[in-house]
Motif scaffolding. Structure first.
Motif, PDB file in Angstrom:
ATOM      1  N   ASP A 132      45.552  58.216  -9.073  1.00 49.24           N
ATOM      2  CA  ASP A 132      46.847  57.524  -9.017  1.00 49.24           C
ATOM      3  C   ASP A 132      47.849  57.993 -10.061  1.00 49.24           C
ATOM      4  O   ASP A 132      49.024  57.636  -9.994  1.00 49.24           O
ATOM      5  CB  ASP A 132      46.643  56.009  -9.198  1.00 49.24           C
ATOM      6  N   ASN A 133      47.403  58.778 -11.048  1.00 47.87           N
ATOM      7  CA  ASN A 133      48.268  59.099 -12.183  1.00 47.87           C
ATOM      8  C   ASN A 133      48.258  60.572 -12.551  1.00 47.87           C
ATOM      9  O   ASN A 133      48.212  60.938 -13.730  1.00 47.87           O
ATOM     10  CB  ASN A 133      47.848  58.264 -13.410  1.00 47.87           C
ATOM     11  N   LYS A 134      48.320  61.417 -11.556  1.00 46.81           N
ATOM     12  CA  LYS A 134      48.253  62.858 -11.804  1.00 46.81           C
ATOM     13  C   LYS A 134      49.427  63.371 -12.628  1.00 46.81           C
ATOM     14  O   LYS A 134      49.334  64.421 -13.273  1.00 46.81           O
ATOM     15  CB  LYS A 134      48.156  63.609 -10.471  1.00 46.81           C
ATOM     16  N   ASN A 135      50.553  62.663 -12.614  1.00 45.10           N
ATOM     17  CA  ASN A 135      51.732  63.104 -13.365  1.00 45.10           C
ATOM     18  C   ASN A 135      51.872  62.414 -14.719  1.00 45.10           C
ATOM     19  O   ASN A 135      52.930  62.467 -15.347  1.00 45.10           O
ATOM     20  CB  ASN A 135      52.998  62.860 -12.534  1.00 45.10           C
ATOM     21  N   LYS A 192      40.699  67.510 -15.818  1.00 47.13           N
ATOM     22  CA  LYS A 192      41.366  67.003 -14.609  1.00 47.13           C
ATOM     23  C   LYS A 192      42.849  67.362 -14.589  1.00 47.13           C
ATOM     24  O   LYS A 192      43.603  66.842 -13.757  1.00 47.13           O
ATOM     25  CB  LYS A 192      41.206  65.484 -14.529  1.00 47.13           C
ATOM     26  N   ALA A 193      43.263  68.235 -15.495  1.00 44.09           N
ATOM     27  CA  ALA A 193      44.648  68.727 -15.555  1.00 44.09           C
ATOM     28  C   ALA A 193      45.648  67.615 -15.846  1.00 44.09           C
ATOM     29  O   ALA A 193      46.812  67.681 -15.436  1.00 44.09           O
ATOM     30  CB  ALA A 193      45.023  69.448 -14.259  1.00 44.09           C
ATOM     31  N   ILE A 194      45.212  66.581 -16.573  1.00 45.97           N
ATOM     32  CA  ILE A 194      46.125  65.549 -17.038  1.00 45.97           C
ATOM     33  C   ILE A 194      46.800  66.042 -18.313  1.00 45.97           C
ATOM     34  O   ILE A 194      46.134  66.526 -19.231  1.00 45.97           O
ATOM     35  CB  ILE A 194      45.373  64.227 -17.327  1.00 45.97           C
ATOM     36  N   LEU A 224      54.473  57.253 -17.804  1.00 43.09           N
ATOM     37  CA  LEU A 224      54.730  57.538 -16.396  1.00 43.09           C
ATOM     38  C   LEU A 224      56.218  57.768 -16.212  1.00 43.09           C
ATOM     39  O   LEU A 224      57.022  56.974 -16.703  1.00 43.09           O
ATOM     40  CB  LEU A 224      54.297  56.368 -15.505  1.00 43.09           C
ATOM     41  N   VAL A 225      56.588  58.840 -15.524  1.00 42.78           N
ATOM     42  CA  VAL A 225      57.997  59.082 -15.237  1.00 42.78           C
ATOM     43  C   VAL A 225      58.395  58.196 -14.073  1.00 42.78           C
ATOM     44  O   VAL A 225      57.759  58.208 -13.031  1.00 42.78           O
ATOM     45  CB  VAL A 225      58.248  60.558 -14.900  1.00 42.78           C
ATOM     46  N   LYS A 226      59.450  57.437 -14.275  1.00 44.53           N
ATOM     47  CA  LYS A 226      59.914  56.536 -13.218  1.00 44.53           C
ATOM     48  C   LYS A 226      61.346  56.866 -12.853  1.00 44.53           C
ATOM     49  O   LYS A 226      62.198  57.011 -13.725  1.00 44.53           O
ATOM     50  CB  LYS A 226      59.830  55.080 -13.672  1.00 44.53           C
TER      51      LYS A 226
END
Length: 304
Positions: A47-50, A87-89, A122-124
């Motif tokens: 849910d939070n790849k970015n 996981k590329a986070i 998180l970018v919103k």
């Protein structure tokens, strides 16, 4: 002019980024998350790849000396950083990594002290968020699989109605402190309201901040082998009294959580009530009321 540009950039950054926290728990003397937290973590990754991790804090229980605990806490921190990288986070270049041995406020429940707190951004897109809210307020949300009306947002949504993560964590902590007492005092036929096992909008996914309450419920079931319960699921926002599918799924999630951790299925039952028994009248006035209505309650079926 340069000052104005700088001020604009700062304000834009504040609006577009939101600090969030993920809490993961560990078994005794282990530096990888326990089974339940691993499931939470895997879902979080999806849910939070970015996301971008900005701070990771590690903690231990009170067993052993402070130096050993601090080293173990740091191993937990490092294991999470390694995992996120695999996981590329994204990891912020100025990420804060810190461990605590015995220099923090302990919980009486030792399992709650064996944890890592992960802070992330998180970018919103604020404009998109507002437009989405307006669209949902005009038409009911429909489930693609069954085309039935499920939880929907009303026109009374306001940006300042959003329930802050810190607020929910405080409510969960308060509820945990009284949950065992509620079950001790409850008689057969009583309904125990667990106020802050909450769910994401239109989903049976439990909010991260509510998992400590699930662990507390599990401990109560483990410590009271004669206790049998019925789990009641509830939803918000939907005025249709016959639409109970989502509430059934929410109750089933709690049942599966308990059975996967050793609670016999013959001690458990579940039902879904839709929005037929809300804490706050439907339609709710704000997000706090909607969150409160997305809940579970426990009916005491048998106890010694």
């Amino acid at each position: 002019m340069q000052k104005l540009i700088f001020l604009y950039v700062m304000l834009f950054s504040i609006h577009c980024f939101c600090q969030n926290k993920l809490v993961l728990f560990f078994d005794f003397n282990k530096d990888t998350p326990n089974e339940s937290s691993q499931a939470i973590l895997n879902q979080w990754i999806l849910d939070n790849k970015n996301s971008e991790v900005t701070k990771v804090l590690g903690y231990c229980d009170s067993v052993d000396d402070s130096k050993y605990n601090k080293d173990l806490a740091m191993r937990r921190v490092n294991s999470m950083i390694t995992f996120f990288k695999s996981k590329a986070i994204r990891i912020n270049e100025k990420v804060e990594l810190k461990s605590f041995g015995k220099d923090f406020k302990y919980s009486k429940n030792q399992s709650e002290n064996r944890k890592v707190e992960v802070f992330y951004n998180l970018v919103k897109d604020k404009k998109q968020k507002i437009e989405t809210t307006k669209t949902l307020s005009k038409t009911p949300f429909r489930n693609k699989s069954d085309n039935q009306i499920v939880e929907q947002v009303t026109t009374e949504n306001k940006e300042n109605d959003i329930l802050e993560v810190e607020d929910l964590e405080m409510l969960v902590d308060n509820e945990k402190a009284t949950l065992a007492s509620k079950f001790d005092k409850a008689k057969v036929g009583d309904l125990v309201r667990i106020n802050n096992i909450n769910f994401h909008f239109n989903s049976e996914k439990v909010m991260d901040q509510s998992f400590p309450l699930l662990e507390e419920l599990l401990n109560i079931m483990l410590n009271n082998p004669s206790l049998r319960i019925e789990i009641h699921g509830h939803i918000c926002c939907n005025p249709n009294p016959n639409d109970t599918k989502l509430s059934y799924r929410r109750a089933l999630v709690i049942l599966k959580y308990l059975t996967k951790r050793g609670i016999a299925v013959n001690r458990l039952a579940f039902k879904g009530y839709g929005s037929n028994d809300p804490i706050y009248k439907v339609p709710e006035r704000n997000e706090k009321e909607r969150t409160a209505n997305r809940r579970v309650e426990i009916l005491i079926v048998a106890k010694r």
